[in-house]
Design an enzyme around this catalytic site. Structure first.
Site, PDB file in Angstrom:
ATOM      1  N   GLY A  46     -13.441  -3.890   0.278  1.00  0.00           N
ATOM      2  CA  GLY A  46     -14.779  -3.641   0.665  1.00  0.00           C
ATOM      3  C   GLY A  46     -15.090  -2.402  -0.339  1.00  0.00           C
TER       4      GLY A  46
ATOM      5  N   GLY B  49     -10.653  -9.097  -1.490  1.00  0.00           N
ATOM      6  CA  GLY B  49      -9.479  -9.838  -1.036  1.00  0.00           C
ATOM      7  C   GLY B  49      -9.082 -11.092  -1.310  1.00  0.00           C
TER       8      GLY B  49
ATOM      9  N   ARG C 117       0.839  -1.154  -0.007  1.00  0.00           N
ATOM     10  CA  ARG C 117      -0.092  -0.059  -0.082  1.00  0.00           C
ATOM     11  C   ARG C 117       0.861   1.381  -0.082  1.00  0.00           C
ATOM     12  NH1 ARG C 117      -4.486  -2.366   4.094  1.00  0.00           N
ATOM     13  NH2 ARG C 117      -5.935  -3.142   2.541  1.00  0.00           N
TER      14      ARG C 117
ATOM     15  N   LYS D 239     -19.862 -17.012   1.014  1.00  0.00           N
ATOM     16  CA  LYS D 239     -21.224 -16.879   1.480  1.00  0.00           C
ATOM     17  C   LYS D 239     -22.048 -16.243   0.448  1.00  0.00           C
ATOM     18  CE  LYS D 239     -21.032 -16.453   6.253  1.00  0.00           C
ATOM     19  NZ  LYS D 239     -20.798 -15.210   7.244  1.00  0.00           N
TER      20      LYS D 239
END
Ligand code: AMP
Length: 396
Positions: free
Chosen positions: A378, A355, A35, A199
Protein backbone atom coordinates in the site's frame (compact mmCIF):
# COMPACT_ATOMS: atom_id res chain seq x y z
CA UNK A 1 19.33 14.44 6.18
CA UNK A 2 22.13 11.96 6.92
CA UNK A 3 22.36 8.79 4.92
CA UNK A 4 22.10 5.77 7.22
CA UNK A 5 25.63 4.61 6.43
CA UNK A 6 27.09 8.04 7.37
CA UNK A 7 25.29 8.05 10.71
CA UNK A 8 27.41 6.98 13.69
CA UNK A 9 25.48 5.19 16.41
CA UNK A 10 28.41 4.98 18.79
CA UNK A 11 27.05 5.44 22.32
CA UNK A 12 23.50 5.97 21.00
CA UNK A 13 20.26 4.30 21.97
CA UNK A 14 18.51 3.90 18.64
CA UNK A 15 14.74 3.65 18.65
CA UNK A 16 14.08 1.71 15.47
CA UNK A 17 10.59 1.42 13.92
CA UNK A 18 10.58 -1.86 12.04
CA UNK A 19 7.84 -3.76 10.22
CA UNK A 20 7.71 -7.08 12.06
CA UNK A 21 4.13 -7.70 10.96
CA UNK A 22 4.88 -11.32 10.03
CA UNK A 23 2.45 -14.20 9.59
CA UNK A 24 2.22 -16.66 12.53
CA UNK A 25 0.60 -20.10 12.53
CA UNK A 26 -1.76 -21.43 15.24
CA UNK A 27 1.21 -22.40 17.42
CA UNK A 28 2.63 -18.83 17.04
CA UNK A 29 5.47 -19.99 14.79
CA UNK A 30 6.61 -17.53 12.14
CA UNK A 31 5.68 -18.85 8.68
CA UNK A 32 7.49 -16.18 6.64
CA UNK A 33 10.31 -14.17 8.22
CA UNK A 34 11.17 -11.99 5.17
CA UNK A 35 10.29 -8.76 6.98
CA UNK A 36 12.49 -9.64 9.94
CA UNK A 37 15.52 -10.72 7.89
CA UNK A 38 15.20 -7.52 5.81
CA UNK A 39 15.96 -5.35 8.85
CA UNK A 40 18.90 -7.36 10.19
CA UNK A 41 21.56 -5.26 8.33
CA UNK A 42 20.11 -2.07 9.84
CA UNK A 43 20.21 -3.51 13.37
CA UNK A 44 23.72 -4.95 12.87
CA UNK A 45 25.16 -1.64 11.70
CA UNK A 46 23.87 0.12 14.84
CA UNK A 47 25.29 -2.58 17.11
CA UNK A 48 28.61 -2.67 15.22
CA UNK A 49 28.92 1.11 15.59
CA UNK A 50 28.73 0.68 19.38
CA UNK A 51 25.07 1.55 19.85
CA UNK A 52 22.10 -0.26 21.36
CA UNK A 53 18.75 -0.94 19.67
CA UNK A 54 15.17 -0.57 20.85
CA UNK A 55 12.86 -2.19 18.32
CA UNK A 56 9.23 -1.18 17.96
CA UNK A 57 6.64 -2.62 15.60
CA UNK A 58 3.03 -3.55 15.17
CA UNK A 59 1.75 -7.08 14.56
CA UNK A 60 -1.66 -7.69 13.04
CA UNK A 61 -4.70 -5.60 13.85
CA UNK A 62 -5.51 -6.13 17.53
CA UNK A 63 -8.88 -4.53 18.37
CA UNK A 64 -9.10 -5.03 22.11
CA UNK A 65 -5.71 -4.08 23.53
CA UNK A 66 -3.23 -6.80 24.55
CA UNK A 67 -4.01 -10.14 22.85
CA UNK A 68 -1.78 -13.22 23.04
CA UNK A 69 -2.25 -13.86 19.32
CA UNK A 70 -0.67 -10.52 18.44
CA UNK A 71 2.15 -10.46 20.98
CA UNK A 72 5.59 -9.69 19.60
CA UNK A 73 6.95 -11.99 22.31
CA UNK A 74 6.53 -14.81 19.74
CA UNK A 75 9.32 -13.27 17.67
CA UNK A 76 11.98 -12.99 20.38
CA UNK A 77 13.62 -16.36 20.01
CA UNK A 78 13.88 -16.28 16.20
CA UNK A 79 15.14 -12.70 16.26
CA UNK A 80 17.78 -13.66 18.85
CA UNK A 81 18.95 -16.48 16.56
CA UNK A 82 19.13 -14.22 13.51
CA UNK A 83 21.11 -11.54 15.35
CA UNK A 84 23.15 -13.87 17.50
CA UNK A 85 22.27 -11.59 20.40
CA UNK A 86 19.90 -12.43 23.26
CA UNK A 87 17.00 -10.06 22.56
CA UNK A 88 15.28 -8.61 25.65
CA UNK A 89 11.51 -8.09 25.67
CA UNK A 90 9.42 -5.37 27.33
CA UNK A 91 5.82 -6.37 28.15
CA UNK A 92 4.50 -2.99 27.14
CA UNK A 93 5.57 -0.40 24.57
CA UNK A 94 5.48 2.59 26.92
CA UNK A 95 4.93 1.23 30.45
CA UNK A 96 7.29 1.07 33.41
CA UNK A 97 8.81 -2.14 32.07
CA UNK A 98 9.80 -0.46 28.81
CA UNK A 99 11.16 2.66 30.54
CA UNK A 100 13.34 0.68 32.95
CA UNK A 101 14.62 -1.81 30.39
CA UNK A 102 15.40 0.94 27.86
CA UNK A 103 17.24 2.95 30.53
CA UNK A 104 19.35 -0.05 31.51
CA UNK A 105 20.20 -1.02 27.91
CA UNK A 106 23.94 -1.14 27.16
CA UNK A 107 25.90 -0.90 23.90
CA UNK A 108 25.50 -4.08 21.85
CA UNK A 109 22.14 -4.97 23.45
CA UNK A 110 18.73 -5.22 21.79
CA UNK A 111 15.30 -4.63 23.34
CA UNK A 112 12.02 -5.45 21.58
CA UNK A 113 8.92 -3.58 22.77
CA UNK A 114 5.47 -5.19 22.87
CA UNK A 115 3.05 -4.55 19.97
CA UNK A 116 2.49 -0.80 19.54
CA UNK A 117 -1.09 -1.38 18.44
CA UNK A 118 -2.05 -2.67 21.87
CA UNK A 119 -2.42 1.06 22.46
CA UNK A 120 -5.16 2.85 20.51
CA UNK A 121 -2.98 5.95 20.56
CA UNK A 122 -0.56 4.40 18.05
CA UNK A 123 -2.93 4.40 15.06
CA UNK A 124 -4.47 7.70 16.14
CA UNK A 125 -1.04 9.34 15.89
CA UNK A 126 -1.40 10.57 19.48
CA UNK A 127 1.30 13.13 20.34
CA UNK A 128 1.58 12.28 24.02
CA UNK A 129 2.04 8.60 23.21
CA UNK A 130 4.64 9.45 20.55
CA UNK A 131 6.48 11.64 23.04
CA UNK A 132 6.55 8.83 25.64
CA UNK A 133 7.99 6.46 23.03
CA UNK A 134 10.57 9.03 21.94
CA UNK A 135 11.95 9.29 25.49
CA UNK A 136 13.08 5.64 25.36
CA UNK A 137 15.95 6.39 22.96
CA UNK A 138 18.06 9.29 21.74
CA UNK A 139 18.01 8.73 17.98
CA UNK A 140 15.10 7.62 15.79
CA UNK A 141 15.44 5.28 12.82
CA UNK A 142 12.48 4.53 10.56
CA UNK A 143 12.96 1.25 8.70
CA UNK A 144 9.29 0.39 8.16
CA UNK A 145 8.43 1.32 4.57
CA UNK A 146 5.31 -0.87 4.74
CA UNK A 147 3.70 1.60 7.17
CA UNK A 148 5.19 4.80 5.68
CA UNK A 149 1.76 5.81 4.35
CA UNK A 150 0.31 5.91 7.86
CA UNK A 151 0.60 8.97 10.09
CA UNK A 152 0.83 6.81 13.20
CA UNK A 153 2.59 7.76 16.43
CA UNK A 154 5.64 5.53 15.85
CA UNK A 155 5.92 6.02 12.08
CA UNK A 156 5.59 9.79 11.75
CA UNK A 157 4.57 11.84 14.81
CA UNK A 158 7.49 10.60 16.92
CA UNK A 159 9.99 12.19 14.51
CA UNK A 160 8.95 15.65 15.79
CA UNK A 161 10.66 14.86 19.08
CA UNK A 162 14.06 14.37 17.45
CA UNK A 163 16.32 17.04 15.91
CA UNK A 164 17.37 16.93 12.24
CA UNK A 165 20.58 15.09 13.13
CA UNK A 166 18.85 12.65 15.44
CA UNK A 167 16.66 10.86 12.89
CA UNK A 168 17.31 8.84 9.78
CA UNK A 169 15.91 6.13 7.51
CA UNK A 170 17.20 2.58 8.05
CA UNK A 171 18.59 0.56 5.16
CA UNK A 172 15.26 -0.99 4.11
CA UNK A 173 13.52 2.38 3.99
CA UNK A 174 16.48 4.03 2.27
CA UNK A 175 16.51 1.37 -0.48
CA UNK A 176 12.75 1.64 -1.01
CA UNK A 177 12.72 5.44 -1.13
CA UNK A 178 15.72 5.61 -3.49
CA UNK A 179 14.25 3.18 -6.00
CA UNK A 180 10.77 4.72 -5.88
CA UNK A 181 12.21 8.23 -6.34
CA UNK A 182 14.34 7.04 -9.22
CA UNK A 183 11.31 5.71 -11.08
CA UNK A 184 8.88 8.51 -10.27
CA UNK A 185 11.21 11.51 -10.57
CA UNK A 186 14.31 10.47 -12.50
CA UNK A 187 13.12 7.79 -14.93
CA UNK A 188 15.33 7.27 -17.96
CA UNK A 189 13.08 7.12 -21.06
CA UNK A 190 11.39 5.17 -22.44
CA UNK A 191 9.58 4.66 -19.14
CA UNK A 192 7.01 1.84 -19.27
CA UNK A 193 4.54 1.21 -16.46
CA UNK A 194 2.83 -2.18 -16.43
CA UNK A 195 -0.41 -2.08 -14.47
CA UNK A 196 -2.50 -5.18 -13.94
CA UNK A 197 -4.71 -6.82 -11.37
CA UNK A 198 -8.40 -7.07 -10.83
CA UNK A 199 -9.88 -3.61 -10.58
CA UNK A 200 -9.60 -0.28 -12.37
CA UNK A 201 -10.96 1.46 -9.29
CA UNK A 202 -7.89 0.42 -7.24
CA UNK A 203 -5.49 1.74 -9.84
CA UNK A 204 -7.08 4.97 -11.15
CA UNK A 205 -4.95 7.33 -9.08
CA UNK A 206 -1.72 5.60 -9.97
CA UNK A 207 -2.61 5.59 -13.70
CA UNK A 208 -3.56 9.28 -13.58
CA UNK A 209 -0.24 10.18 -11.97
CA UNK A 210 1.67 8.02 -14.45
CA UNK A 211 -0.06 9.80 -17.35
CA UNK A 212 2.13 12.79 -16.42
CA UNK A 213 5.33 10.74 -16.38
CA UNK A 214 5.40 7.48 -18.33
CA UNK A 215 5.91 7.02 -22.06
CA UNK A 216 3.97 3.74 -22.18
CA UNK A 217 1.33 2.31 -19.89
CA UNK A 218 0.61 -1.37 -20.42
CA UNK A 219 -2.74 -2.39 -18.94
CA UNK A 220 -3.40 -6.08 -18.31
CA UNK A 221 -5.33 -8.31 -15.92
CA UNK A 222 -9.03 -8.14 -15.18
CA UNK A 223 -9.04 -4.35 -15.31
CA UNK A 224 -8.36 -4.34 -19.07
CA UNK A 225 -11.92 -5.52 -19.83
CA UNK A 226 -13.48 -2.38 -18.39
CA UNK A 227 -11.44 -0.48 -21.02
CA UNK A 228 -12.59 -2.81 -23.83
CA UNK A 229 -16.22 -2.42 -22.81
CA UNK A 230 -15.76 1.35 -22.58
CA UNK A 231 -14.59 1.30 -26.22
CA UNK A 232 -17.69 -0.62 -27.29
CA UNK A 233 -16.18 -4.12 -27.22
CA UNK A 234 -17.94 -7.34 -26.25
CA UNK A 235 -16.35 -8.87 -23.15
CA UNK A 236 -18.70 -11.75 -22.29
CA UNK A 237 -18.54 -12.58 -18.57
CA UNK A 238 -15.12 -11.00 -17.99
CA UNK A 239 -14.52 -8.88 -14.93
CA UNK A 240 -15.93 -5.39 -15.47
CA UNK A 241 -16.65 -2.34 -13.35
CA UNK A 242 -19.62 -0.79 -15.10
CA UNK A 243 -19.44 2.30 -12.91
CA UNK A 244 -15.91 2.94 -14.19
CA UNK A 245 -16.59 3.01 -17.93
CA UNK A 246 -16.39 6.81 -18.00
CA UNK A 247 -13.17 6.71 -16.01
CA UNK A 248 -11.66 4.32 -18.53
CA UNK A 249 -12.70 6.58 -21.44
CA UNK A 250 -11.32 9.59 -19.61
CA UNK A 251 -7.95 7.85 -19.07
CA UNK A 252 -7.75 6.97 -22.78
CA UNK A 253 -8.46 10.59 -23.77
CA UNK A 254 -5.95 12.04 -21.32
CA UNK A 255 -3.32 9.61 -22.58
CA UNK A 256 -3.89 10.81 -26.15
CA UNK A 257 -3.59 14.44 -25.06
CA UNK A 258 -0.39 13.71 -23.09
CA UNK A 259 1.07 11.57 -25.89
CA UNK A 260 1.30 8.57 -23.58
CA UNK A 261 0.84 5.25 -25.32
CA UNK A 262 -1.75 3.08 -23.54
CA UNK A 263 -1.29 -0.51 -24.61
CA UNK A 264 -4.16 -2.92 -24.02
CA UNK A 265 -4.01 -6.69 -24.58
CA UNK A 266 -5.34 -7.24 -28.11
CA UNK A 267 -6.21 -10.86 -27.41
CA UNK A 268 -7.06 -12.99 -24.39
CA UNK A 269 -7.14 -16.54 -23.09
CA UNK A 270 -10.80 -17.05 -22.36
CA UNK A 271 -12.37 -19.70 -20.16
CA UNK A 272 -15.88 -21.10 -19.73
CA UNK A 273 -15.55 -21.00 -15.94
CA UNK A 274 -13.29 -19.49 -13.27
CA UNK A 275 -11.25 -22.64 -12.76
CA UNK A 276 -7.85 -24.05 -13.63
CA UNK A 277 -9.69 -26.98 -15.26
CA UNK A 278 -11.95 -24.79 -17.43
CA UNK A 279 -12.12 -25.15 -21.20
CA UNK A 280 -9.97 -22.41 -22.74
CA UNK A 281 -9.58 -20.65 -26.11
CA UNK A 282 -7.73 -17.76 -27.63
CA UNK A 283 -9.96 -14.82 -28.57
CA UNK A 284 -9.78 -11.10 -29.42
CA UNK A 285 -10.29 -9.18 -26.17
CA UNK A 286 -13.21 -7.19 -27.62
CA UNK A 287 -15.06 -10.19 -29.07
CA UNK A 288 -15.50 -12.46 -26.07
CA UNK A 289 -18.68 -14.60 -26.37
CA UNK A 290 -21.29 -14.64 -23.61
CA UNK A 291 -20.62 -17.31 -21.01
CA UNK A 292 -16.84 -16.93 -21.45
CA UNK A 293 -14.40 -14.73 -19.54
CA UNK A 294 -10.90 -13.42 -20.21
CA UNK A 295 -8.55 -14.79 -17.56
CA UNK A 296 -5.15 -14.08 -19.15
CA UNK A 297 -3.63 -12.07 -21.96
CA UNK A 298 -3.30 -13.91 -25.28
CA UNK A 299 -0.25 -14.68 -27.48
CA UNK A 300 -0.47 -11.47 -29.58
CA UNK A 301 -0.63 -9.37 -26.42
CA UNK A 302 2.27 -11.27 -24.88
CA UNK A 303 4.42 -10.49 -27.90
CA UNK A 304 3.37 -6.84 -28.10
CA UNK A 305 3.94 -6.24 -24.37
CA UNK A 306 7.27 -8.03 -24.48
CA UNK A 307 8.49 -5.85 -27.33
CA UNK A 308 7.65 -2.60 -25.54
CA UNK A 309 9.21 -3.78 -22.27
CA UNK A 310 12.44 -4.86 -23.98
CA UNK A 311 12.90 -1.37 -25.46
CA UNK A 312 12.36 0.37 -22.11
CA UNK A 313 14.99 1.93 -19.90
CA UNK A 314 12.74 2.22 -16.86
CA UNK A 315 10.03 -0.29 -15.91
CA UNK A 316 7.49 -0.16 -13.10
CA UNK A 317 5.33 -3.26 -12.65
CA UNK A 318 2.29 -3.49 -10.43
CA UNK A 319 -0.35 -6.19 -10.76
CA UNK A 320 -0.55 -9.52 -12.65
CA UNK A 321 -1.66 -9.91 -16.29
CA UNK A 322 -4.11 -12.68 -15.48
CA UNK A 323 -5.22 -15.14 -12.82
CA UNK A 324 -1.59 -16.24 -12.41
CA UNK A 325 -2.39 -18.28 -9.29
CA UNK A 326 -3.91 -20.88 -11.69
CA UNK A 327 -1.34 -22.43 -14.03
CA UNK A 328 -3.75 -22.33 -16.98
CA UNK A 329 -3.77 -18.52 -16.79
CA UNK A 330 -0.21 -17.77 -15.64
CA UNK A 331 1.54 -17.55 -18.99
CA UNK A 332 0.90 -13.84 -19.58
CA UNK A 333 2.28 -12.88 -16.17
CA UNK A 334 5.23 -15.25 -16.61
CA UNK A 335 6.08 -13.72 -20.01
CA UNK A 336 6.01 -10.24 -18.52
CA UNK A 337 8.21 -11.33 -15.60
CA UNK A 338 10.81 -12.71 -18.05
CA UNK A 339 10.59 -9.59 -20.23
CA UNK A 340 11.21 -7.34 -17.21
CA UNK A 341 14.19 -9.48 -16.18
CA UNK A 342 15.60 -9.34 -19.72
CA UNK A 343 15.17 -5.57 -19.96
CA UNK A 344 17.00 -5.31 -16.63
CA UNK A 345 19.91 -7.40 -17.90
CA UNK A 346 20.05 -4.98 -20.86
CA UNK A 347 20.48 -2.03 -18.52
CA UNK A 348 16.94 -0.93 -17.63
CA UNK A 349 16.00 -0.03 -14.05
CA UNK A 350 13.03 -2.14 -12.96
CA UNK A 351 10.89 -1.78 -9.88
CA UNK A 352 8.31 -4.41 -8.95
CA UNK A 353 5.80 -3.58 -6.25
CA UNK A 354 2.36 -4.15 -4.86
CA UNK A 355 1.39 -7.48 -3.29
CA UNK A 356 0.49 -9.70 -6.22
CA UNK A 357 3.26 -8.69 -8.62
CA UNK A 358 5.79 -9.51 -5.88
CA UNK A 359 4.14 -12.93 -5.44
CA UNK A 360 4.30 -13.36 -9.23
CA UNK A 361 7.98 -12.50 -9.60
CA UNK A 362 8.73 -14.90 -6.74
CA UNK A 363 6.59 -17.65 -8.32
CA UNK A 364 8.78 -17.47 -11.44
CA UNK A 365 12.02 -17.22 -9.40
CA UNK A 366 13.03 -13.95 -11.03
CA UNK A 367 13.19 -11.65 -8.00
CA UNK A 368 17.00 -11.50 -8.16
CA UNK A 369 16.94 -10.58 -11.86
CA UNK A 370 15.12 -7.27 -11.47
CA UNK A 371 16.52 -4.05 -10.00
CA UNK A 372 14.27 -3.77 -6.95
CA UNK A 373 11.37 -5.69 -5.43
CA UNK A 374 9.46 -3.44 -3.06
CA UNK A 375 8.06 -4.77 0.20
CA UNK A 376 5.85 -1.68 0.39
CA UNK A 377 2.42 -2.80 -0.86
CA UNK A 378 0.00 0.00 0.00
CA UNK A 379 2.82 2.43 0.78
CA UNK A 380 4.35 1.99 -2.67
CA UNK A 381 0.98 2.42 -4.37
CA UNK A 382 0.33 5.66 -2.50
CA UNK A 383 3.81 6.90 -3.40
CA UNK A 384 3.08 6.30 -7.09
CA UNK A 385 -0.30 7.96 -6.72
CA UNK A 386 1.77 11.08 -6.01
CA UNK A 387 0.87 11.30 -2.33
CA UNK A 388 3.27 12.49 0.34
CA UNK A 389 3.93 9.59 2.69
CA UNK A 390 3.95 10.76 6.33
CA UNK A 391 6.72 8.30 7.29
CA UNK A 392 9.03 9.68 4.61
CA UNK A 393 8.14 13.35 5.11
CA UNK A 394 8.75 13.09 8.87
CA UNK A 395 12.39 12.20 8.28
CA UNK A 396 13.14 14.23 5.16
P1 AMP B 1 -4.81 -6.68 -7.52
O1 AMP B 1 -4.79 -7.04 -6.07
O2 AMP B 1 -5.83 -5.67 -7.91
O3 AMP B 1 -3.44 -6.39 -8.09
O4 AMP B 1 -5.36 -7.98 -8.26
C1 AMP B 1 -4.69 -9.19 -8.25
C2 AMP B 1 -5.67 -10.26 -8.54
O5 AMP B 1 -6.29 -10.04 -9.78
C3 AMP B 1 -5.04 -11.63 -8.62
O6 AMP B 1 -5.52 -12.41 -7.59
C4 AMP B 1 -5.49 -12.16 -9.97
O7 AMP B 1 -5.90 -13.50 -9.93
C5 AMP B 1 -6.65 -11.28 -10.32
N1 AMP B 1 -6.85 -11.18 -11.79
C6 AMP B 1 -5.94 -10.86 -12.71
N2 AMP B 1 -6.45 -10.93 -13.93
C7 AMP B 1 -7.73 -11.31 -13.81
C8 AMP B 1 -8.79 -11.56 -14.73
N3 AMP B 1 -8.61 -11.44 -16.03
N4 AMP B 1 -9.98 -11.94 -14.23
C9 AMP B 1 -10.17 -12.07 -12.90
N5 AMP B 1 -9.21 -11.84 -11.97
C10 AMP B 1 -8.01 -11.47 -12.43
Amino acid sequence: MHSFSDFSFNGKKALVRVDFNVPLDAAFKITDDTRITATIPTIRKILNDGGSVILMSHLGRPKEGPTEKYSLRHLVSHLSDLLNVKVQFANDAVGEDAVQMAAALKAGQVLLLENLRFHKEEEKGDRAFAEKLSKLGNVYVNDAFGTAHRAHASTAVIADFFGTNEKTFGLVMEGEVKSAEKVLHHAAPPFTAIIGGAKVSDKILIIENLLQRANNIIIGGGMAYTFFKAMGGHIGNSLCEDDRLDTARDILEKAKANKVQIILPEDAIIADQFSNEAQTRECMSNEIPDGWMGLDIGPKARMAFEEVIQKSKTVLWNGPMGVFEMDSFAKGTETIAHAVAKATSNGAFSLIGGGDSVAAINKFNLANQVSYVSTGGGALLEYFEGKTLPGIAAIQ
